[in-house]
Scaffold this active site. Structure first.
Site, mmCIF file in Angstrom:
data_model
loop_
_atom_site.group_PDB
_atom_site.id
_atom_site.type_symbol
_atom_site.label_atom_id
_atom_site.label_comp_id
_atom_site.label_asym_id
_atom_site.label_seq_id
_atom_site.Cartn_x
_atom_site.Cartn_y
_atom_site.Cartn_z
ATOM 1 N N ASN A 13 0.822 -1.209 0.000
ATOM 2 C CA ASN A 13 0.000 0.000 0.000
ATOM 3 C C ASN A 13 0.853 1.255 0.000
ATOM 4 O OD1 ASN A 13 -2.465 -1.419 0.308
ATOM 5 N ND2 ASN A 13 -2.280 -1.413 2.539
ATOM 6 N N LEU A 223 0.820 -8.888 22.069
ATOM 7 C CA LEU A 223 0.121 -8.192 23.152
ATOM 8 C C LEU A 223 0.571 -6.735 23.297
ATOM 9 C CD1 LEU A 223 0.321 -11.133 25.716
ATOM 10 C CD2 LEU A 223 -1.692 -10.440 24.407
ATOM 11 N N THR A 253 2.623 2.012 13.841
ATOM 12 C CA THR A 253 2.299 1.455 12.519
ATOM 13 C C THR A 253 3.403 0.510 12.064
ATOM 14 O OG1 THR A 253 1.312 3.599 11.982
ATOM 15 C CG2 THR A 253 1.565 2.040 10.178
ATOM 16 N N ASP A 257 3.778 -6.120 12.117
ATOM 17 C CA ASP A 257 4.366 -6.747 10.924
ATOM 18 C C ASP A 257 5.842 -7.026 11.140
ATOM 19 O OD1 ASP A 257 1.928 -6.521 9.575
ATOM 20 O OD2 ASP A 257 2.418 -4.518 8.836
ATOM 21 N N CYS A 287 11.341 -0.449 16.030
ATOM 22 C CA CYS A 287 10.355 0.000 15.037
ATOM 23 C C CYS A 287 9.438 1.093 15.582
ATOM 24 C CB CYS A 287 9.545 -1.214 14.585
ATOM 25 S SG CYS A 287 8.250 -0.866 13.384
#
Length: 310
Positions: A13, A223, A253, A257, A287
């Site tokens: 995306n 979690l 965000t 992943d 991240c």
């Protein structure tokens, strides 16, 4: 000898990121400080995270031929070291995500499927790639029948299949569950998939066990700030990993992943489950301290350095 690659089949995306203080109330207009287009999509994020962690990674996905963002997305993945040999181009726009990034790092996301939801055809080359993979990693931002087809192809070839439960909110096709070596939801997705509460650790474990009774071999529950819980298999005790604390949470965000992909890399490298959880926790901790999904993914050396300090 090179290891068998990780093959990520999934979405890519263009993320339109709007930083806001809080979500608007119904009928309210808020000002955003800026708007920025950054590469994202659950599949692309996971492929980039695995490649940045130093593992040979292929991305199988669909770019929109008519979208000026397609070159931005391709170049971002190539820049992370992802192999795009088997990625496809289809008519129409790329997938797009509108990300409302709130102060404190929490986000709300609206997705337009675009090329991700267009018709898919798995070429003979892609089928051969899947059959020869070290593992296949899936998410839920592409049509469910594609995930089912890929999972069945991989399982028939003896290739482990990992499904990140993030993406669409509908039920998972039950025929895919016996194909899964690992299913990885967060606690919200786990509650939605099982219809069970996930407010306490005991409830999370019970819900994960229900998925295993449906045929999934192991379940890894993300979690957030509370870390993760892995049920490695029937009769094996659960493994609990605390989150590795981030000095400052800037943007969550892509953190899930990053976690799933780096856990897959660690397992493919032969790390024991507990060590793989620590590796993934360190990657996710780095991240969340940066803006953007793909731009925030850490390099291997950064993860190793953080782990050495723990």
């Amino acid at each position: 000898m090179l290891p068998k690659p990780l093959v990520v089949v999934g979405s890519v995306n263009a993320d339109l990121v709007l930083p806001i203080e809080r979500l608007p109330k119904p009928g309210e207009t808020l000002a955003a400080a800026s708007i920025e287009t950054v590469p994202g999509g659950k599949g692309a994020n996971q492929a980039a995270a695995a490649a940045r962690a130093g593992f040979p990674t292929f991305f199988v996905g669909q770019f929109g031929r008519d979208d000026p963002n397609a070159s931005l997305l391709r170049n971002a993945l190539l820049g992370c070291g992802v192999d795009l040999t088997h990625a496809a181009e289809v008519d129409g726009p790329c997938g797009t995500a509108l990300i409302l990034l709130q102060a404190g790092g929490e986000n709300s996301i609206i997705i337009v499927g675009g090329a991700n939801q267009a018709a898919w055809r798995l070429s003979d080359g892609v089928k051969a790639l899947i059959a020869g993979a070290g593992a296949v990693l899936l998410q839920r931002e592409i049509p469910e029948p594609v995930n089912v087809e890929v999972a069945k192809l991989a399982a028939a070839a003896g290739v482990p299949v990992i499904l990140d439960a993030g993406g669409v909110e509908g039920p998972i096709d039950p025929t895919i569950l016996p194909c899964l070596a690992l299913l990885s939801p967060n606690e919200t997705e786990l509650a939605r998939l099982t219809g069970l509460p996930t407010d306490t650790e005991a409830q999370v474990q019970a819900a994960a066990e229900q998925l295993m009774s449906a045929g999934v071999k192991s379940v890894l529950v993300k979690l957030g700030a509370d870390g993760s819980l892995l049920l490695p298999g029937p009769g094996q005790p659960p493994l609990r990993q605390a989150a590795i604390r981030a000095e400052q949470v800037v943007d969550t965000t892509g953190a899930g992943d990053c976690f799933t992909a780096t856990y897959a890399v660690a397992v493919l490298e032969g790390k024991a489950p507990a060590e793989a959880l620590r590796f993934a926790s360190a990657a996710a901790s780095i991240c969340v301290q940066r803006k953007g999904a793909m731009p925030s993914l850490p390099a291997r050396a950064e993860v190793d350095t953080l782990l050495a300090k723990q």
